[in-house]
Design a protein around this motif. Structure first.
Motif, PDB file in Angstrom:
ATOM      1  N   LEU A 136     -80.592  76.361  80.617  1.00  0.00           N
ATOM      2  CA  LEU A 136     -79.148  76.604  80.715  1.00  0.00           C
ATOM      3  C   LEU A 136     -78.323  75.358  80.449  1.00  0.00           C
ATOM      4  O   LEU A 136     -77.126  75.454  80.176  1.00  0.00           O
ATOM      5  N   ASP A 137     -78.946  74.185  80.542  1.00  0.00           N
ATOM      6  CA  ASP A 137     -78.199  72.936  80.404  1.00  0.00           C
ATOM      7  C   ASP A 137     -78.235  72.351  79.003  1.00  0.00           C
ATOM      8  O   ASP A 137     -77.254  71.770  78.541  1.00  0.00           O
ATOM      9  N   LYS A 138     -79.364  72.502  78.327  1.00  0.00           N
ATOM     10  CA  LYS A 138     -79.503  71.799  77.049  1.00  0.00           C
ATOM     11  C   LYS A 138     -80.557  72.453  76.170  1.00  0.00           C
ATOM     12  O   LYS A 138     -81.355  73.278  76.625  1.00  0.00           O
ATOM     13  N   ALA A 139     -80.528  72.053  74.907  1.00  0.00           N
ATOM     14  CA  ALA A 139     -81.555  72.454  73.945  1.00  0.00           C
ATOM     15  C   ALA A 139     -82.125  71.193  73.313  1.00  0.00           C
ATOM     16  O   ALA A 139     -81.386  70.411  72.708  1.00  0.00           O
ATOM     17  N   ASP A 140     -83.417  70.982  73.501  1.00  0.00           N
ATOM     18  CA  ASP A 140     -84.103  69.867  72.850  1.00  0.00           C
ATOM     19  C   ASP A 140     -84.655  70.364  71.516  1.00  0.00           C
ATOM     20  O   ASP A 140     -85.446  71.313  71.477  1.00  0.00           O
ATOM     21  N   ILE A 141     -84.231  69.732  70.448  1.00  0.00           N
ATOM     22  CA  ILE A 141     -84.608  70.150  69.099  1.00  0.00           C
ATOM     23  C   ILE A 141     -85.374  69.019  68.427  1.00  0.00           C
ATOM     24  O   ILE A 141     -84.981  67.852  68.521  1.00  0.00           O
ATOM     25  N   VAL A 142     -86.471  69.367  67.775  1.00  0.00           N
ATOM     26  CA  VAL A 142     -87.211  68.398  66.973  1.00  0.00           C
ATOM     27  C   VAL A 142     -87.345  68.972  65.563  1.00  0.00           C
ATOM     28  O   VAL A 142     -87.916  70.049  65.372  1.00  0.00           O
ATOM     29  N   ILE A 143     -86.791  68.261  64.587  1.00  0.00           N
ATOM     30  CA  ILE A 143     -86.873  68.666  63.186  1.00  0.00           C
ATOM     31  C   ILE A 143     -87.965  67.843  62.506  1.00  0.00           C
ATOM     32  O   ILE A 143     -87.949  66.608  62.563  1.00  0.00           O
ATOM     33  N   ASP A 144     -88.934  68.527  61.902  1.00  0.00           N
ATOM     34  CA  ASP A 144     -89.982  67.854  61.130  1.00  0.00           C
ATOM     35  C   ASP A 144     -89.585  67.850  59.655  1.00  0.00           C
ATOM     36  O   ASP A 144     -89.363  68.917  59.067  1.00  0.00           O
ATOM     37  N   VAL A 145     -89.497  66.663  59.077  1.00  0.00           N
ATOM     38  CA  VAL A 145     -89.137  66.522  57.662  1.00  0.00           C
ATOM     39  C   VAL A 145     -90.296  65.847  56.934  1.00  0.00           C
ATOM     40  O   VAL A 145     -90.709  64.738  57.301  1.00  0.00           O
ATOM     41  N   LEU A 146     -90.834  66.528  55.927  1.00  0.00           N
ATOM     42  CA  LEU A 146     -91.916  65.962  55.123  1.00  0.00           C
ATOM     43  C   LEU A 146     -91.313  65.138  53.985  1.00  0.00           C
ATOM     44  O   LEU A 146     -90.574  65.663  53.149  1.00  0.00           O
ATOM     45  N   VAL A 147     -91.610  63.842  53.973  1.00  0.00           N
ATOM     46  CA  VAL A 147     -91.080  62.927  52.958  1.00  0.00           C
ATOM     47  C   VAL A 147     -92.242  62.452  52.088  1.00  0.00           C
ATOM     48  O   VAL A 147     -93.233  61.920  52.602  1.00  0.00           O
ATOM     49  N   LYS A 148     -92.120  62.651  50.771  1.00  0.00           N
ATOM     50  CA  LYS A 148     -93.170  62.251  49.830  1.00  0.00           C
ATOM     51  C   LYS A 148     -92.715  61.049  49.007  1.00  0.00           C
ATOM     52  O   LYS A 148     -91.557  60.960  48.607  1.00  0.00           O
ATOM     53  N   ASN A 149     -93.637  60.159  48.751  1.00  0.00           N
ATOM     54  CA  ASN A 149     -93.363  58.970  47.939  1.00  0.00           C
ATOM     55  C   ASN A 149     -94.316  58.966  46.740  1.00  0.00           C
ATOM     56  O   ASN A 149     -95.492  58.636  46.872  1.00  0.00           O
ATOM     57  N   ASP A 155     -90.054  84.604  76.866  1.00  0.00           N
ATOM     58  CA  ASP A 155     -90.149  84.264  75.453  1.00  0.00           C
ATOM     59  C   ASP A 155     -88.924  84.829  74.745  1.00  0.00           C
ATOM     60  O   ASP A 155     -88.466  85.938  75.064  1.00  0.00           O
ATOM     61  N   THR A 156     -88.394  84.072  73.791  1.00  0.00           N
ATOM     62  CA  THR A 156     -87.240  84.511  73.015  1.00  0.00           C
ATOM     63  C   THR A 156     -87.485  84.170  71.548  1.00  0.00           C
ATOM     64  O   THR A 156     -88.426  83.443  71.225  1.00  0.00           O
ATOM     65  N   PRO A 157     -86.659  84.688  70.638  1.00  0.00           N
ATOM     66  CA  PRO A 157     -86.803  84.291  69.232  1.00  0.00           C
ATOM     67  C   PRO A 157     -86.611  82.797  69.004  1.00  0.00           C
ATOM     68  O   PRO A 157     -86.938  82.286  67.928  1.00  0.00           O
ATOM     69  N   PHE A 158     -86.101  82.083  70.025  1.00  0.00           N
ATOM     70  CA  PHE A 158     -85.833  80.650  69.892  1.00  0.00           C
ATOM     71  C   PHE A 158     -86.829  79.806  70.684  1.00  0.00           C
ATOM     72  O   PHE A 158     -86.630  78.609  70.852  1.00  0.00           O
ATOM     73  N   GLY A 159     -87.880  80.439  71.178  1.00  0.00           N
ATOM     74  CA  GLY A 159     -88.882  79.713  71.950  1.00  0.00           C
ATOM     75  C   GLY A 159     -88.856  80.114  73.417  1.00  0.00           C
ATOM     76  O   GLY A 159     -88.071  80.967  73.852  1.00  0.00           O
ATOM     77  N   ALA A 160     -89.728  79.478  74.190  1.00  0.00           N
ATOM     78  CA  ALA A 160     -89.838  79.787  75.618  1.00  0.00           C
ATOM     79  C   ALA A 160     -88.654  79.203  76.387  1.00  0.00           C
ATOM     80  O   ALA A 160     -88.139  78.137  76.053  1.00  0.00           O
ATOM     81  N   MET A 161     -88.225  79.924  77.429  1.00  0.00           N
ATOM     82  CA  MET A 161     -87.145  79.457  78.299  1.00  0.00           C
ATOM     83  C   MET A 161     -87.530  79.708  79.753  1.00  0.00           C
ATOM     84  O   MET A 161     -88.221  80.678  80.066  1.00  0.00           O
ATOM     85  N   LYS A 162     -87.077  78.814  80.623  1.00  0.00           N
ATOM     86  CA  LYS A 162     -87.192  79.007  82.070  1.00  0.00           C
ATOM     87  C   LYS A 162     -85.772  79.079  82.612  1.00  0.00           C
ATOM     88  O   LYS A 162     -85.042  78.090  82.572  1.00  0.00           O
ATOM     89  N   LEU A 163     -85.381  80.258  83.097  1.00  0.00           N
ATOM     90  CA  LEU A 163     -83.999  80.495  83.495  1.00  0.00           C
ATOM     91  C   LEU A 163     -83.922  80.806  84.984  1.00  0.00           C
ATOM     92  O   LEU A 163     -84.802  81.473  85.536  1.00  0.00           O
TER      93      LEU A 163
END
Length: 238
Positions: free
Chosen positions: A3-16, A218-226
């Motif tokens: 209820l307080d926040k959403a922790d988001i981690v974006i994985d970006v694949l970078v090729k060289n 469980d939700t479409p946005f991941g697990a939640m504890k409410l």
């Protein structure tokens, strides 16, 4: 997500594809919803992409819901909002110098709202003054614009101001968006602890109750504890 926040981690694949390592100097990011800023930040010294290699760069972000609601008061709990994340990857390429590589990602994020609970009735399975076995018929209302899959709940219940204990219960059921579901919770308590309030319960008068705890969903946005929380409710004995 809670209820307080959403922790988001974006994985970006970078090729060289080049034969030389390329340092990632900084990563700037901006999160917007319908053109309105929600969050921005900078990740310094994000590492190096090896020659002819690739790296998955993790970009952690935290959305604080209270900050969003203070800035944009039309964003209400229980809704789903669209978002766009804009990244600027600043790299240091030999000969060319510093270059900025833009990237965008879009999606949706929920602003969760805690479920509403109601003990509709209490049914006695076995009654005695020393120990009574009963079932709480619990109604759970989902006030969110997304479905929930209930996995478990923990709770404590008070009847007429007297705690009848609590437990952890593993329960699997679906609660549709803006819908409700019913759960039967077995309890055991000692009626003699209630004093004169016991007779009001037996005569079928409304019985005051409170309930606190949490649900794991469980939700479409991941697990939640409410949290679940009800004060000064009224139920009946059957």
């Amino acid at each position: 997500i809670n209820l307080d926040k959403a922790d988001i981690v974006i994985d970006v694949l970078v090729k060289n594809p080049t034969p030389i390592p390329i340092p990632l100097i900084d990563i700037n990011y901006l999160i917007e919803s319908d053109g309105r800023k929600l969050l921005s930040g900078l990740i310094p010294d994000a590492g190096t992409i090896h020659a002819r290699g690739e790296e998955t760069v993790q970009i952690p972000m935290t959305l604080i819901y209270n900050d969003i609601k203070k800035t944009h008061d039309d964003i209400k709990p229980g809704t789903i909002i669209p978002y766009r994340i804009r990244f600027d990857f600043i790299v240091d390429v030999p000969v060319f110098g510093r270059l900025t590589l833009p990237l965008e990602k879009t999606g949706e994020i929920p602003i969760p709202y805690k479920p509403d609970i109601d003990i509709e009735k209490i049914k006695f399975e076995r009654f005695s003054f020393e120990e009574t076995v009963a079932v709480l018929h619990l109604k759970l209302e989902n006030k969110n614009d997304f479905d929930m899959g209930l996995n478990a709940l923990d709770y404590e219940v008070w009847l007429s101001g007297v705690s009848i204990g609590g437990a952890e219960l593993t329960e699997s059921t679906k609660i549709d968006k803006n819908g409700f579901s019913f759960i039967d919770i077995p309890i055991t308590f000692r009626p003699k602890d209630f004093g004169s309030a016991l007779w009001d319960m037996i005569r079928g008068k409304g019985t005051g109750y409170s309930m606190k705890g949490h649900i794991d969903v469980d939700t479409p946005f991941g697990a939640m504890k409410l949290p679940i929380d009800k004060e000064n409710g009224t139920t009946r004995i059957k």
